[in-house]
Design a protein around this motif. Structure first.
Motif, mmCIF file in Angstrom:
data_model
loop_
_atom_site.group_PDB
_atom_site.id
_atom_site.type_symbol
_atom_site.label_atom_id
_atom_site.label_comp_id
_atom_site.label_asym_id
_atom_site.label_seq_id
_atom_site.Cartn_x
_atom_site.Cartn_y
_atom_site.Cartn_z
ATOM 1 N N GLU A 1 12.417 9.687 -15.081
ATOM 2 C CA GLU A 1 11.153 9.395 -14.395
ATOM 3 C C GLU A 1 10.695 10.561 -13.538
ATOM 4 O O GLU A 1 11.508 11.303 -13.001
ATOM 5 N N LYS B 1 8.154 -5.770 -6.770
ATOM 6 C CA LYS B 1 9.224 -6.618 -7.277
ATOM 7 C C LYS B 1 8.828 -7.376 -8.538
ATOM 8 O O LYS B 1 9.571 -8.235 -9.007
ATOM 9 N N ASP C 1 21.984 6.208 -9.276
ATOM 10 C CA ASP C 1 20.912 5.322 -9.754
ATOM 11 C C ASP C 1 21.464 3.989 -10.237
ATOM 12 O O ASP C 1 21.227 3.559 -11.368
ATOM 13 N N ASN D 1 16.358 -2.240 -7.650
ATOM 14 C CA ASN D 1 15.218 -1.382 -7.348
ATOM 15 C C ASN D 1 14.810 -1.519 -5.885
ATOM 16 O O ASN D 1 14.937 -2.587 -5.304
ATOM 17 N N THR D 2 14.312 -0.435 -5.325
ATOM 18 C CA THR D 2 13.807 -0.442 -3.947
ATOM 19 C C THR D 2 12.414 0.187 -3.956
ATOM 20 O O THR D 2 11.930 0.602 -5.007
ATOM 21 N N LYS E 1 14.612 5.298 -7.276
ATOM 22 C CA LYS E 1 14.206 3.920 -6.988
ATOM 23 C C LYS E 1 15.372 2.964 -6.766
ATOM 24 O O LYS E 1 15.239 1.988 -6.050
ATOM 25 N N ARG E 2 16.528 3.257 -7.361
ATOM 26 C CA ARG E 2 17.656 2.325 -7.217
ATOM 27 C C ARG E 2 18.352 2.547 -5.882
ATOM 28 O O ARG E 2 18.397 3.663 -5.376
#
Ligand code: AMP
Ligand code: GLY
Length: 422
Positions: free
Chosen positions: A192, A151, A220, A224-225, A214-215
């Motif tokens: 990515e 984070k 997307d 973010n996760t 990641k989103r």
């Protein structure tokens, strides 16, 4: 051999699943594990960050080999303490784990070795950081130096957002000491990809490519996760991207770590952005990606355990791994509300039906068992993974299994691998 896996997520379930099938493995423990891991390993009630507790357990149980899943214990020196106690360990020393533990360390290394990456500056003074943000303008990326459980990074689209991110980290100390030192870097546009390799201190054995999502939201979007799904291989990783990553990112890094007296041993994960067919390094991780690990391990034909041991022993020079030609895909099921607040201890049903889908394996991440019921205890809860002749087939199988799971309090993205399917 007596093996201990450290960690409790989907990555560790995949590692335990693979290791438990090895003819070399006589007994498998996992500390602390989860409800799914309990089917393939004996759970040990010791936390993944309890270094003295893990060393005591490994000594007491005469463990021959430890496989460390997450980064935090590695950065804190778990591999060092285990090796000092005479226990062979897969995972880098604390000194080598700085490749994940300090973004500033990596950026300075990139500058010295001419590794392709975003332009950057480091700051320890908030006023200087603010001035730099104003001078550079947006979009711009603000990163806390140390570990911040994923984070610490803000991709700011406006100067205001970037200034707020600087203040949160350096003044309010939202991430504690991790924010004392800041990296501010250029925004890189592109796609990515996750490039992982086993590294034995000197030799680099690349694994197939993967791509994470990641989103939290389809297309997307949203925050973010830790990762909502992954698939392998990733078409954006062309042979040329692989070649450049090997020559310009992996090899120089591994050689520099060795020359500095802090050789890297373990799995080195380069998160890259590919733009116009060329990769640039965004970050290193010093462990398997989660959920990339789940997608990769269902493609592995060879026995994983000898590869992990050869990595620890510095014997990867002539090592070869065999992979299924098929593609794979992992859909993460998370508790509604994740990555924000979410309910805990909701019941999940239908797991056996899902696991019976051809080519599918259901890995657990945040689960516990209570009186024969499986409960969701974390944000990311399951990694529903499947192999197929094509990524389309793997995807159809994974979602067929997802749809057999009865868990009203859970959700998943419906578009994993959208960049790879027509
Ligand atoms: P990190 O923790 O360094 O992986 O950053 C988290 C996420 O932020 C990455 O997965 C990227 O999506 C994004 N990110 C980080 N650095 C950059 C950059 N320089 N340009 C664009 N996106 C970035
Ligand atoms: N899937 C991203 C990570 O493991 O860091």
């Amino acid at each position: 051999m007596r093996i201990l896996v450290v960690g409790s997520g989907g990555r560790e379930h995949a590692l335990c699943w693979a290791i438990s099938g090895s003819p070399l493995c006589d007994k498998l423990y996992c500390a602390p594990g989860n409800a799914g891991i309990a089917a393939v390993a004996e759970r040990v009630p010791v936390g993944a960050e309890d270094i003295p507790g893990l060393v005591d357990f490994a000594r007491g149980q005469k463990i021959d080999f430890v496989v460390v899943g997450p980064e935090a214990p590695l950065v804190a020196g778990l591999a060092d303490r285990l090796e000092e106690a005479g226990i062979k360990t897969f995972g880098p020393s604390a000194a080598a784990a700085r490749l994940e533990g300090s973004k500033g360390f990596v950026k300075d290394l990139c500058a010295r070795l001419d590794i392709p990456t975003a332009r950057y500056r480091r700051f320890t003074d908030a006023a200087a950081a603010r001035a730099y943000v104003r001078e550079q303008g947006a979009p711009i990326v603000i990163k806390a130096d140390g570990l911040a459980a994923g984070k610490g990074v803000v991709v700011a689209t406006t100067v205001e957002e970037a200034l707020a991110a600087v203040d949160e980290r350096m003044v309010a100390r939202k991430f504690g000491e991790a924010g004392a030192d800041l990296v501010i870097e250029e925004f890189l546009a592109g796609e990515e990809a996750s490039l992982l390799a086993l590294v034995d201190g000197e030799h680099v054995l690349p694994l197939p490519s993967a791509q994470d999502h990641k989103r939290v939201g389809d297309g997307d979007t949203g925050p973010n996760t830790g990762g909502m799904g992954a698939y392998s291989p990733a078409p954006v990783v062309t042979p040329e991207v692989e070649r450049i990553a090997m020559e310009r990112i992996f090899k120089p890094t591994v050689a520099a770590m060795k020359a500095a007296g802090t050789p890297f041993k373990g799995v080195l994960y380069a998160g890259v952005i590919v733009d116009k067919g060329r990769p640039k390094l965004i970050e290193f991780n010093v462990r398997f990606g989660d959920p990339e690990c789940q997608a990769l391990l269902v493609r592995l034909k060879s026995d994983l355990l000898p590869a992990l041991i050869a990595t620890r022993d510095g014997e990867l020079a002539d090592f070869d791994l065999r992979w299924h030609d098929e593609a794979s895909l992992c859909v993460v099921m998370a508790a509604k509300g994740y990555p924000g607040d979410y309910a805990k201890n909701t019941e999940i049903k239908g797991l056996d039906r899902a696991a019976a889908v051809e080519g599918a394996v259901v890995f657990h991440a945040g689960t516990a068992e209570k009186g024969g019921r499986i409960l969701a205890t974390g944000g990311r809860v399951l990694g529903v993974t499947a192999r197929g002749k094509t990524v389309e087939e793997a995807r159809a199988r994974a979602y067929r299994a997802v749809d057999l799971i009865d868990w009203p309090e859970g959700f998943c993205r419906r578009d994993i691998a959208w960049r790879a399917v027509k």
